[in-house]
Design an enzyme around this catalytic site. Sequence first.
Site, PDB file in Angstrom:
ATOM      1  N   LEU A  21       0.819  -1.211   0.000  1.00 13.22           N
ATOM      2  CA  LEU A  21       0.000   0.000   0.000  1.00 13.22           C
ATOM      3  C   LEU A  21       0.854   1.263   0.000  1.00 13.22           C
ATOM      4  O   LEU A  21       0.508   2.252  -0.640  1.00 13.22           O
ATOM      5  CB  LEU A  21      -0.936  -0.009   1.207  1.00 13.22           C
ATOM      6  CG  LEU A  21      -1.889   1.178   1.344  1.00 13.22           C
ATOM      7  CD1 LEU A  21      -2.812   1.303   0.129  1.00 13.22           C
ATOM      8  CD2 LEU A  21      -2.706   1.047   2.625  1.00 13.22           C
ATOM      9  N   VAL A  67      11.363   2.933  11.451  1.00 11.31           N
ATOM     10  CA  VAL A  67      10.420   3.793  12.163  1.00 11.31           C
ATOM     11  C   VAL A  67      10.473   3.609  13.669  1.00 11.31           C
ATOM     12  O   VAL A  67       9.882   4.400  14.416  1.00 11.31           O
ATOM     13  CB  VAL A  67       8.975   3.586  11.657  1.00 11.31           C
ATOM     14  CG1 VAL A  67       8.856   3.966  10.196  1.00 11.31           C
ATOM     15  CG2 VAL A  67       8.492   2.160  11.911  1.00 11.31           C
ATOM     16  N   TYR A 159      -1.302  -6.730  16.538  1.00 16.93           N
ATOM     17  CA  TYR A 159      -1.573  -5.870  15.384  1.00 16.93           C
ATOM     18  C   TYR A 159      -2.836  -5.047  15.629  1.00 16.93           C
ATOM     19  O   TYR A 159      -2.854  -3.831  15.434  1.00 16.93           O
ATOM     20  CB  TYR A 159      -1.731  -6.724  14.123  1.00 16.93           C
ATOM     21  CG  TYR A 159      -2.073  -5.934  12.878  1.00 16.93           C
ATOM     22  CD1 TYR A 159      -1.080  -5.314  12.132  1.00 16.93           C
ATOM     23  CD2 TYR A 159      -3.401  -5.791  12.457  1.00 16.93           C
ATOM     24  CE1 TYR A 159      -1.385  -4.588  10.995  1.00 16.93           C
ATOM     25  CE2 TYR A 159      -3.718  -5.066  11.321  1.00 16.93           C
ATOM     26  CZ  TYR A 159      -2.712  -4.463  10.591  1.00 16.93           C
ATOM     27  OH  TYR A 159      -3.018  -3.736   9.473  1.00 16.93           O
ATOM     28  N   LYS A 163      -3.124  -0.890  16.000  1.00 15.45           N
ATOM     29  CA  LYS A 163      -3.923  -0.070  15.101  1.00 15.45           C
ATOM     30  C   LYS A 163      -4.998   0.694  15.866  1.00 15.45           C
ATOM     31  O   LYS A 163      -5.350   1.829  15.494  1.00 15.45           O
ATOM     32  CB  LYS A 163      -4.547  -0.942  14.013  1.00 15.45           C
ATOM     33  CG  LYS A 163      -3.518  -1.526  13.043  1.00 15.45           C
ATOM     34  CD  LYS A 163      -2.773  -0.431  12.282  1.00 15.45           C
ATOM     35  CE  LYS A 163      -1.866  -0.990  11.212  1.00 15.45           C
ATOM     36  NZ  LYS A 163      -1.249   0.052  10.354  1.00 15.45           N
TER      37      LYS A 163
END
Length: 253
Positions: A21, A67, A159, A163
């Site tokens: 993405l 990151v 995960y 999020k």
Amino acid sequence: MNAAATNGGRVALVTGGGGGLGEIIAGALHGAGYRVAIGDIDEAAAKAVAARLDASGATALALKLDVRRKSDFDAALAAILARWNAAHVLVNNAAVTVARPVMEISPEEFDEVIAVNLRGTFLGCQVFGAYFRDAGHGRIVNMASLAGQNGGTATGAHYAASKGGIVTLTKVFARDLGKSGVTVNAIAPGPLDLPIVHKTVPAERFAEFKANIPVGDIGDPAFVAQIVLQLASPESGFVSGATWDVNGGLFMR
């Protein structure tokens, strides 16, 4: 005036831009006239995307970016300013996905997923948010997920938790930076037509998987990239702290 001409002076960084993405988002921004920095822990992948966008390097820049490290975000910002003397947009897209039953997740794996997805988003917002605040303008788009809203059905608890945390961080930074001309929004996609989804769902179950989505199909990642373009635009100044749902009706507010 077309979009490319309008955005010709604008600069964006996409984390995790070396594939998936992130690559699609970087391509959409570049196609709309942005100068785009592609940050990725896989420097070779970032360079390949940058070369496909602009082999001359005039409007595309590859950056090695982990990151999890604030120093890497500091270095990325410095490199962007050295190249283009400005930064206007940050897309926090980098993420790691591990599908594992909750009772089988080790503390180490939990920490690793949280470090990339949630800590990485936090650090990006902090470093670029400070620059945008001082500049008096900026757009931050954080990639959340349906999993962070419904607890996840095909992803790990770490995960999903990361999020969900991104949705909350988006609100916190939006509130803190709003009076400085900086907006912070999130996009929460459901299953998209990407390799990671096809890898996660076995081919023999894919028809059933799609049938369980209210609209009967998975999503188009190019459409998600178009939402990024909208939220990145100078005209989006009255949209902040929001999470944009793109999930085929799997989660309805």
